[in-house]
Enzyme design. Structure first.
Site, mmCIF file in Angstrom:
data_model
loop_
_atom_site.group_PDB
_atom_site.id
_atom_site.type_symbol
_atom_site.label_atom_id
_atom_site.label_comp_id
_atom_site.label_asym_id
_atom_site.label_seq_id
_atom_site.Cartn_x
_atom_site.Cartn_y
_atom_site.Cartn_z
ATOM 1 N N GLU A 136 0.858 -1.191 0.000
ATOM 2 C CA GLU A 136 0.000 0.000 0.000
ATOM 3 C C GLU A 136 0.892 1.238 0.000
ATOM 4 O O GLU A 136 1.953 1.250 0.641
ATOM 5 C CB GLU A 136 -0.904 -0.028 1.244
ATOM 6 C CG GLU A 136 -1.700 1.236 1.517
ATOM 7 C CD GLU A 136 -2.768 1.535 0.472
ATOM 8 O OE1 GLU A 136 -2.367 1.880 -0.653
ATOM 9 O OE2 GLU A 136 -3.969 1.465 0.792
ATOM 10 N N ILE A 138 0.071 4.406 1.130
ATOM 11 C CA ILE A 138 -0.046 5.288 2.290
ATOM 12 C C ILE A 138 -1.058 4.725 3.291
ATOM 13 O O ILE A 138 -2.122 4.252 2.910
ATOM 14 C CB ILE A 138 -0.437 6.715 1.843
ATOM 15 C CG1 ILE A 138 -0.336 7.697 2.990
ATOM 16 C CG2 ILE A 138 -1.792 6.759 1.167
ATOM 17 C CD1 ILE A 138 -0.288 9.141 2.527
ATOM 18 N N ASP A 140 -2.831 5.776 7.093
ATOM 19 C CA ASP A 140 -2.937 6.811 8.127
ATOM 20 C C ASP A 140 -3.596 6.242 9.383
ATOM 21 O O ASP A 140 -2.940 5.669 10.234
ATOM 22 C CB ASP A 140 -3.611 8.081 7.619
ATOM 23 C CG ASP A 140 -4.804 7.825 6.716
ATOM 24 O OD1 ASP A 140 -5.567 6.882 6.991
ATOM 25 O OD2 ASP A 140 -4.987 8.577 5.752
ATOM 26 N N THR A 141 -4.909 6.365 9.507
ATOM 27 C CA THR A 141 -5.574 5.829 10.703
ATOM 28 C C THR A 141 -5.587 4.303 10.701
ATOM 29 O O THR A 141 -5.712 3.675 11.743
ATOM 30 C CB THR A 141 -7.020 6.320 10.807
ATOM 31 O OG1 THR A 141 -7.761 5.846 9.673
ATOM 32 C CG2 THR A 141 -7.078 7.838 10.847
ATOM 33 N N GLY A 142 -5.460 3.724 9.513
ATOM 34 C CA GLY A 142 -5.439 2.271 9.404
ATOM 35 C C GLY A 142 -6.808 1.627 9.304
ATOM 36 O O GLY A 142 -6.906 0.406 9.250
ATOM 37 N N LYS A 143 -7.874 2.433 9.273
ATOM 38 C CA LYS A 143 -9.212 1.851 9.211
ATOM 39 C C LYS A 143 -9.397 1.013 7.950
ATOM 40 O O LYS A 143 -9.941 -0.092 7.985
ATOM 41 C CB LYS A 143 -10.269 2.965 9.278
ATOM 42 C CG LYS A 143 -10.344 3.636 10.646
ATOM 43 C CD LYS A 143 -11.273 4.838 10.620
ATOM 44 C CE LYS A 143 -11.297 5.531 11.975
ATOM 45 N NZ LYS A 143 -12.086 6.786 11.933
ATOM 46 N N PHE A 189 -1.131 16.314 3.346
ATOM 47 C CA PHE A 189 -1.635 15.641 2.149
ATOM 48 C C PHE A 189 -0.582 15.742 1.053
ATOM 49 O O PHE A 189 -0.243 16.833 0.605
ATOM 50 C CB PHE A 189 -2.955 16.251 1.681
ATOM 51 C CG PHE A 189 -3.677 15.359 0.703
ATOM 52 C CD1 PHE A 189 -4.487 14.332 1.163
ATOM 53 C CD2 PHE A 189 -3.515 15.520 -0.665
ATOM 54 C CE1 PHE A 189 -5.137 13.485 0.270
ATOM 55 C CE2 PHE A 189 -4.170 14.690 -1.564
ATOM 56 C CZ PHE A 189 -4.975 13.668 -1.091
ATOM 57 N N VAL A 190 -0.045 14.594 0.664
ATOM 58 C CA VAL A 190 1.035 14.558 -0.324
ATOM 59 C C VAL A 190 0.562 13.853 -1.592
ATOM 60 O O VAL A 190 -0.356 13.023 -1.565
ATOM 61 C CB VAL A 190 2.293 13.869 0.243
ATOM 62 C CG1 VAL A 190 2.917 14.703 1.351
ATOM 63 C CG2 VAL A 190 1.977 12.463 0.751
ATOM 64 N N ASP A 196 -2.473 10.360 -5.658
ATOM 65 C CA ASP A 196 -3.242 11.350 -6.406
ATOM 66 C C ASP A 196 -4.072 12.257 -5.510
ATOM 67 O O ASP A 196 -4.253 12.001 -4.318
ATOM 68 C CB ASP A 196 -4.184 10.641 -7.378
ATOM 69 C CG ASP A 196 -5.401 10.053 -6.667
ATOM 70 O OD1 ASP A 196 -6.537 10.395 -7.031
ATOM 71 O OD2 ASP A 196 -5.221 9.231 -5.735
#
Length: 220
Positions: A136, A138, A140-143, A189-190, A196
């Site tokens: 993957e 990216i 973040d929270t992993g949800k 946000f990258v 994208d």
């Protein structure tokens, strides 16, 4: 230290502004749409090669079934698999890698959504009894990743590991879900390197910070 390098990756501090755009080449049509080069392409490639070493060590003699999460993960996945193949060819330990794809939808504009939306077939029965590497771009929270892992486990793979190019430092961050981390970054946000913003910026080689102008221009 070795395990910490895998789990946490290269840590980019909160106050890191990135490199000036003048130092790098990038598609000129994005000139006003990005603020800075956050992680240059060469650094991404070198770190990806290091992750390939870790993966080769951990998977032992098990062939790898790679589950690439589209669309953002395709460049990272392609480069990671190529490094694994090169390492295998240059050693006496060649692991066969089979790449499969799953497409998820987890962002609207710059906001992560909670639900797991699998686009296309959700039948992953080909993972049964296999050693699986989820790739993957990216986390973040992993949800989304938690939901995907739960879904994958229902098909009874032999083992499952997760490689994430970027892990964001957010409340309840998902560091524990990723076995191999490229970079730990602040909650910015990258875009670029196949990441994208509403389907734009995938053609950037570097990972960049999107500007306010870019967000407004490509907002849906």
């Amino acid at each position: 230290m070795e395990n910490a390098g895998k789990k946490r990756g290269i840590v980019i501090k909160d106050d890191w502004p990135g490199y000036s755009l003048d130092l790098f080449t990038y598609p000129e049509h994005y000139h006003e749409d990005i603020e800075s080069v956050y992680i240059p392409h060469g650094v991404i490639m070198n770190r990806t090669e290091r992750l390939a070493h870790y993966i080769m060590e951990d998977f032992g003699d098990n062939n790898i079934t790679v589950l690439c999460v589209l669309k953002g993960g395709y460049k990272f996945c392609a480069d990671l698999v190529e490094f694994i193949k090169v390492l295998g060819r240059n050693s006496n330990k060649y692991l066969e890698t089979r790449v499969e794809f799953i497409r998820l939808k987890s962002y609207l504009n710059d906001q992560s959504t909670e639900d797991l939306h699998i686009i296309g077939s959700s039948d992953l029965s080909f993972l049964r009894g296999k050693s699986v590497l989820i790739v993957e771009a990216i986390v973040d929270t992993g949800k989304t990743m938690k939901a995907l892992l739960k879904h994958v486990q229902t098909f009874e793979p032999k083992m499952v590991k997760v490689a994430g190019l970027l892990v964001k430092r957010v409340p309840n961050m998902a560091e524990s879900l990723t076995d191999y981390v490229g970079f730990e970054i602040p909650n910015r946000f990258v875009v670029g390197y196949a990441l994208d913003y509403n389907e734009y910026f995938r053609d950037l080689n570097h990972i960049c910070v999107i500007s306010k102008i870019g967000k407004m221009k490509y907002k849906v």
